[in-house]
Design an enzyme around this catalytic site. Structure first.
Site, PDB file in Angstrom:
ATOM      1  CD  GLU A 148      -2.952   1.025   0.251  1.00 25.36           C
ATOM      2  OE1 GLU A 148      -3.755   0.093   0.267  1.00 25.36           O
ATOM      3  OE2 GLU A 148      -2.983   1.923  -0.616  1.00 25.36           O
TER       4      GLU A 148
ATOM      5  CE  LYS B  59       6.564   6.767  -5.337  1.00 27.38           C
ATOM      6  NZ  LYS B  59       6.867   8.131  -4.885  1.00 27.38           N
TER       7      LYS B  59
HETATM    8  N1  HSE Z   1      11.012  10.034  -2.904  1.00 24.10           N
HETATM    9  C1  HSE Z   1       9.656   9.646  -2.914  1.00 24.10           C
HETATM   10  C2  HSE Z   1       8.786  10.872  -3.201  1.00 24.10           C
HETATM   11  C3  HSE Z   1       9.301   9.037  -1.589  1.00 24.10           C
HETATM   12  O1  HSE Z   1       9.304  11.978  -3.103  1.00 24.10           O
HETATM   13  O2  HSE Z   1       7.628  10.738  -3.554  1.00 24.10           O
HETATM   14  C4  HSE Z   1       7.964   8.381  -1.522  1.00 24.10           C
HETATM   15  O3  HSE Z   1       7.861   7.336  -2.428  1.00 24.10           O
END
Ligand code: HSE
Length: 420
Positions: A140, A214
């Site tokens: 999650e 992501k």
């Molecule tokens: N480095 C990532 C960001 C951390 O700034 O979104 C969270 O995944």
């Protein structure tokens, strides 16, 4: 009459046995692992205490004054001898994280991870092991770390998602916000590191790699397609200057770090990079490290927003995942269409021209029009002129701007544009 009844219920509650603590083995004790350890230590006496049985570290002699006392181990084989209820992977990177997660799942030990690089490249294979062995694998906190929304959809197979548009990297959103206020890229990165939101190597945030990881996770999680993050058109934010952000304001928008994927029939389109976002767009108000994801469904657009980075937000979500993993089973994966490749979309463009002698606006419009790129809005700001075009492919826009640069000597930058 009612007061004694309430007292009786309260007494019964206070005599209720406290739940058995859930025992976790922590892999890694960096910023996220340390935050998990701190949050777990605060859970003693709560509705569901979590106890850290051990933490796997590379260097046990390192100063860890800010972490509660935990047995430190350096040999991964010692993890399973302690019979943890779950593994929390906070190592980051691909190896040894992949090997250790695989080992845990094969042994039937639930795994919680926020490792988007690992999931983007091996998520499908790991999920297949989780399903085969009936062992929960929860992730999650890998996207929008402080906003629990992935798990909610895993249990709702009838909601079909046709497209995703989001801000999924808090660091680059934070940096662009600071640059909009006139701060330099380097100062904004240093601040993001101090806040614990940047990756250990902030190049992953600045280059868009973290967001591409992501987006790949979101694409397979929501059944839009399984493809490598390397196949996604990815642009970083390092070539932007504060003046470009100011110019976008004159056209009624902001520059935001956007990740988007869409599926139609057997084809997926996707991109990651800074994009012009009209002020009226749902993602425009998200500032600082806030993240947001818009999910397109046949019934309308769903939106999820909130903190997307930071040790505390991430650790809280991971501990909630631990409780879910230990109490519940593995939800069946959503149907992912067979891989069909991914291509850049055709979108409108935000173009910034710069030069000491800029060609007139009507000359630019005629020149770009002769190359098939049509202007929708334009504004001038000092030695910059900004335009928003109608939809075109990247190739067409770059060819037209390259020819304009040759003919007039202007410098150009082209960013994708979101529609409302
Ligand atoms: N480095 C990532 C960001 C951390 O700034 O979104 C969270 O995944």
């Amino acid at each position: 009459m009612s007061a004694p009844a309430i007292t009786a219920r309260q007494d019964a509650r206070s005599r209720a046995p406290s739940p058995r603590p859930i025992t976790i083995a922590l892999l890694g004790l960096g910023q996220i692992g340390s935050a998990v350890a701190r949050c777990a230590s605060l859970s003693a006496g709560s509705a569901q205490p979590v106890r850290v049985a051990c933490a796997l570290v590379r260097d046990p002699s390192r100063d860890r004054a800010d972490v509660p006392a935990i047995p430190l181990i350096t040999d991964p084989r010692a993890i399973f001898a302690l019979r943890p209820d779950a593994i929390v992977e906070a190592l980051g990177g691909l190896e040894p994280a992949r090997a250790l997660v695989t080992d845990a799942l094969e042994r039937g030990v639930p795994v919680v991870t926020a490792n988007k690089a690992l999931l983007a490249r091996h998520g499908e294979a790991l999920l297949a092991i989780a399903v085969r062995t009936g062992t929960p694998l929860r992730y999650e906190a890998s996207v929008l770390s402080g906003v629990p929304f992935l798990g909610a959809f895993a249990a709702r197979p009838f909601v079909s998602i046709t497209g995703i548009t989001g801000i999924v990297n808090g660091t680059s959103n934070f940096i662009l916000g600071r640059m909009g206020d006139g701060e330099s890229l380097a100062d904004a990165i240093a601040e993001a590191q101090r806040l614990g939101i940047a990756e250990p190597d902030p190049a992953d945030d600045v280059s868009g790699r973290d967001a591409a990881h992501k987006l790949a996770v979101l694409a397979w999680h929501f059944g839009l397609g399984a493809f490598s993050p390397d196949a996604i058109e990815t642009t970083g934010i390092a070539s932007l200057e504060a003046g470009d952000l100011g110019c976008a304001g004159k056209l009624g928008g902001l520059i935001k770090p956007i990740a988007a994927v869409r599926r139609a029939a057997d084809r997926a389109t996707a991109f990651v990079g800074p994009a012009f976002v009209p002020l009226t767009h749902k993602l425009a108000p998200l500032g600082g490290v806030d993240n947001g994801v818009l999910l397109d469904t046949p019934g309308g657009r769903l939106s999820f927003t909130g903190p997307g980075a930071g040790p505390f937000a991430t650790a809280t979500t991971m501990l909630d995942d631990v409780v879910e993993a230990v109490r519940g089973g593995q939800p069946p994966p959503r149907h992912t269409p067979p891989p069909a490749g991914v291509a850049p979309p055709s979108t409108a463009w935000f173009v910034r021209l710069r030069g000491s002698e800029l060609p007139r606006g009507d000359e630019v419009a005629e020149f770009l029009g002769s190359h098939g790129v049509w202007i929708r809005h334009a504004a001038s700001c000092g030695q910059r002129r900004c335009l928003v075009t109608y939809a075109a492919s990247r190739g067409r826009v770059e060819t037209a701007l390259g020819a304009l640069a040759l003919a007039t000597g202007v410098e150009w930058l082209a960013l994708r544009t979101l529609e409302d």
